[in-house]
Write a protein that holds these residues in place. Structure first.
Motif, PDB file in Angstrom:
ATOM      1  N   ILE A  50       0.834  -1.205   0.000  1.00  0.00           N
ATOM      2  CA  ILE A  50       0.000   0.000   0.000  1.00  0.00           C
ATOM      3  C   ILE A  50       0.870   1.256   0.000  1.00  0.00           C
ATOM      4  CG2 ILE A  50      -1.677   1.312   1.356  1.00  0.00           C
ATOM      5  CD1 ILE A  50      -2.977  -1.253   2.166  1.00  0.00           C
ATOM      6  N   ASN A  51       1.985   1.222   0.735  1.00  0.00           N
ATOM      7  CA  ASN A  51       2.884   2.378   0.717  1.00  0.00           C
ATOM      8  C   ASN A  51       3.442   2.623  -0.688  1.00  0.00           C
ATOM      9  OD1 ASN A  51       2.558   2.939   3.424  1.00  0.00           O
ATOM     10  ND2 ASN A  51       4.314   1.701   4.055  1.00  0.00           N
ATOM     11  N   LEU A  52       3.782   1.527  -1.384  1.00  0.00           N
ATOM     12  CA  LEU A  52       4.281   1.686  -2.752  1.00  0.00           C
ATOM     13  C   LEU A  52       3.208   2.252  -3.667  1.00  0.00           C
ATOM     14  CD1 LEU A  52       6.561   1.214  -4.784  1.00  0.00           C
ATOM     15  CD2 LEU A  52       5.698  -1.125  -5.101  1.00  0.00           C
ATOM     16  N   LEU A  53       1.974   1.739  -3.551  1.00  0.00           N
ATOM     17  CA  LEU A  53       0.883   2.276  -4.362  1.00  0.00           C
ATOM     18  C   LEU A  53       0.609   3.740  -4.025  1.00  0.00           C
ATOM     19  CD1 LEU A  53      -1.638  -0.729  -4.243  1.00  0.00           C
ATOM     20  CD2 LEU A  53      -0.201  -0.018  -6.167  1.00  0.00           C
ATOM     21  N   ASP A  60      14.246  10.075   2.181  1.00  0.00           N
ATOM     22  CA  ASP A  60      13.839  10.378   3.557  1.00  0.00           C
ATOM     23  C   ASP A  60      12.658  11.359   3.579  1.00  0.00           C
ATOM     24  OD1 ASP A  60      15.794   8.729   4.564  1.00  0.00           O
ATOM     25  OD2 ASP A  60      17.268  10.342   4.732  1.00  0.00           O
ATOM     26  N   GLN A  61      12.689  12.353   2.700  1.00  0.00           N
ATOM     27  CA  GLN A  61      11.596  13.325   2.654  1.00  0.00           C
ATOM     28  C   GLN A  61      10.310  12.685   2.138  1.00  0.00           C
ATOM     29  OE1 GLN A  61      13.615  16.189   0.168  1.00  0.00           O
ATOM     30  NE2 GLN A  61      14.148  17.511   1.918  1.00  0.00           N
ATOM     31  N   LEU A  93       6.727  12.348   4.071  1.00  0.00           N
ATOM     32  CA  LEU A  93       5.433  12.716   3.483  1.00  0.00           C
ATOM     33  C   LEU A  93       4.436  11.563   3.610  1.00  0.00           C
ATOM     34  CD1 LEU A  93       3.663  14.659   1.856  1.00  0.00           C
ATOM     35  CD2 LEU A  93       4.701  13.733  -0.229  1.00  0.00           C
ATOM     36  N   LEU A  94       4.895  10.328   3.369  1.00  0.00           N
ATOM     37  CA  LEU A  94       4.011   9.170   3.523  1.00  0.00           C
ATOM     38  C   LEU A  94       3.573   9.007   4.970  1.00  0.00           C
ATOM     39  CD1 LEU A  94       5.814   6.557   1.222  1.00  0.00           C
ATOM     40  CD2 LEU A  94       3.800   7.936   0.699  1.00  0.00           C
ATOM     41  N   ALA A 106      -4.659  10.682   1.824  1.00  0.00           N
ATOM     42  CA  ALA A 106      -5.141  10.004   3.035  1.00  0.00           C
ATOM     43  C   ALA A 106      -6.452   9.272   2.767  1.00  0.00           C
ATOM     44  CB  ALA A 106      -5.314  11.016   4.165  1.00  0.00           C
ATOM     45  N   GLU A 107      -7.321   9.875   1.973  1.00  0.00           N
ATOM     46  CA  GLU A 107      -8.577   9.193   1.623  1.00  0.00           C
ATOM     47  C   GLU A 107      -8.308   7.935   0.802  1.00  0.00           C
ATOM     48  OE1 GLU A 107     -10.937  12.073  -0.358  1.00  0.00           O
ATOM     49  OE2 GLU A 107     -11.256  13.320   1.443  1.00  0.00           O
TER      50      GLU A 107
END
Length: 459
Positions: free
Chosen positions: A69-72, A88-89, A93-94, A117-118
């Motif tokens: 999900i983080n990659l998507l 790192d930035q 943000l994630l 976020a949605e």
């Protein structure tokens, strides 16, 4: 959701157990003698096919769901939002997006973060429901396959034993892989440290001042990584602790096994073992508020200066803490000596004291040494008592009346605050951890050698 999913899988496994058991009994019209295996094995076989594959699927899904999900999420961000950002930035943000999705909003996030976020919330919900559907499908399919195999001739016991053997092998592999992971992580980070600091300085240097500048303009010491004072402090406190614990623990075990009656033993043994359950912070308070002032006052009476934080106070209280490790294991080892050896010694005219010193203690030496080495490992790894009673100053001294520090205390100190793993100050913690691991491994090898040697002699 994951917790409830696990509860559902456990419930399905229990239902499957009773289903398999009843199906096996029904296949022989209630005559259990006609079954190759007992009904319980049939139930356990079906429950294993229902619970284990679905549980493994859930664990793998949970492990992969977050990174996927983080990659998507990263791929779905607009190019303008990530242009010019390093890794790192982007991770920061994630993290902000996940915080907003969880409802932890500080200030007013921009529109990109809100939309992301949605999306993150919707993907999390889709992944969770998909996991539940797939896991339940796997469980139902396992129930169908295992249920079809139930018959009077089915060797359910063999199948259940194969499943248990596989579980034990899997647990062993997990333990081995975990150990390898710990060793590799320590080794890799320690090698990074030794690229910046000479091993000769680390292992033979006499000055330990790891505070170096991390940020530009920060005022610190120049940085010195000679770990001999840290190793010396660890050895000094451990020796003091063992000097307190070994006589008391061993003599307590001898008294409880050879002299105390059942009433006295029923009271003293639980009280001794209760010492192992006291939190170490309580021992630290006891050392700081009671033992250290008492030692300092006694030193003033006899004209010997004793520091408020001293190795003697920390080691003495630590010795009290590790008494149960020696007394309990020594008690069990002495009690396990065959009674024939006692009676043979008495028959030869030996006294009770001679029997204890020349027969029982040598015969129980493997168990006694195991308890001593376990207590030594516990003393080497103790942190809270040393922090509170001995301090954090790396003092190169053999005087037990002076403050010293230990390896574990320095590991904690180095990892507090700015923990960026790209400077010698932080990486030094991994080098100390690697040394601690090697020392513990050496103690275990020594214990195995002693046990093997004396088992051949007394068995």
């Amino acid at each position: 959701m994951i917790f409830y999913m696990l509860l559902v899988l456990v419930a399905l496994s229990l239902v499957s157990y009773y289903f398999g058991r009843r199906r096996a009994v029904a296949s022989v019209q209630g005559r259990e003698r006609n079954l190759h295996s007992r009904p319980n094995y049939h139930g356990a076989y079906v429950a294993a096919w229902v619970g284990l594959p679905s549980l493994l699927l859930v664990l793998i899904w949970v492990a992969l769901q977050g990174p996927v999900i983080n990659l998507l999420l990263e791929r779905s961000l607009p190019l303008d939002a990530t242009r010019g950002l390093n890794s790192d930035q982007i991770n920061l943000l994630l993290s902000e997006i996940r915080s907003v999705a969880a409802g932890n909003v500080f200030g007013e996030p921009n529109i990109v973060v809100q939309e992301a976020a949605e999306r993150y919330q919707s993907w999390q919900a889709i992944a969770t429901y998909a996991m539940a559907a797939v896991a339940l499908s796997v469980a139902i399919f396992g129930l169908f396959l295992a249920g079809r195999r139930i018959s009077p001739q089915f060797r359910a016991r063999h199948g259940t034993e194969h499943v248990l053997s596989g579980l034990m092998i899997a647990c062993s592999l997990i333990a081995i892989l975990t150990t390898l992971g710990i060793v590799l992580s320590l080794l890799v980070e320690a090698l990074r440290f030794f690229e910046r600091v000479s091993p000769l300085e680390f292992f033979f240097g006499l000055n330990w001042e790891p505070q170096i500048p991390i940020r530009e303009g920060q005022v610190t010491a120049g940085g010195a990584f000679g770990a001999i004072p840290v190793f010396a402090g660890t050895l000094l406190i451990s020796l003091i602790a063992l000097a307190v614990a070994i006589p008391i623990g061993l003599l307590s075990a001898v008294y409880l096994t050879e002299y105390a009656n059942h009433r006295v033993r029923a009271v003293i043994k639980p009280v001794l073992e209760l010492l192992a359950g006291i939190p170490t912070v309580v021992y630290g308070f006891f050392a700081v508020l009671t033992v250290a002032p008492a030692m300092r006052g006694f030193g003033e009476m006899i004209g010997v200066p004793i520091a408020p934080n001293s190795a003697l106070a920390a080691g003495g209280v630590m010795g009290i803490m590790i008494i149960p490790f020696i007394s309990s294991l020594s008690d069990d080892a002495i009690s396990a000596v065959p009674r024939a050896m006692r009676e043979g010694s008495y028959a030869m005219g030996a006294t009770k004291g001679e029997t204890i010193t020349r027969v029982l203690l040598p015969a129980a030496l493997p168990g006694i040494m195991g308890g001593i080495l376990l207590a030594a490992s516990r003393a080497i790894g103790e942190t809270m008592i040393v922090v509170m009673a001995a301090g954090i100053i790396a003092n190169m001294t053999a005087n037990p009346f002076e403050p010293v520090t230990t390896v574990t205390v320095q590991i904690v100190t180095l990892l507090i605050g700015d923990s960026e793993f790209d400077n010698p100050k932080t990486l030094a913690a991994f080098a100390l951890g690697l040394v601690l691991f090697v020392v513990t491994l050496a103690l275990n090898v020594l214990a195995l050698h002693i046990v093997r040697k004396y088992r051949e002699q007394y068995e």
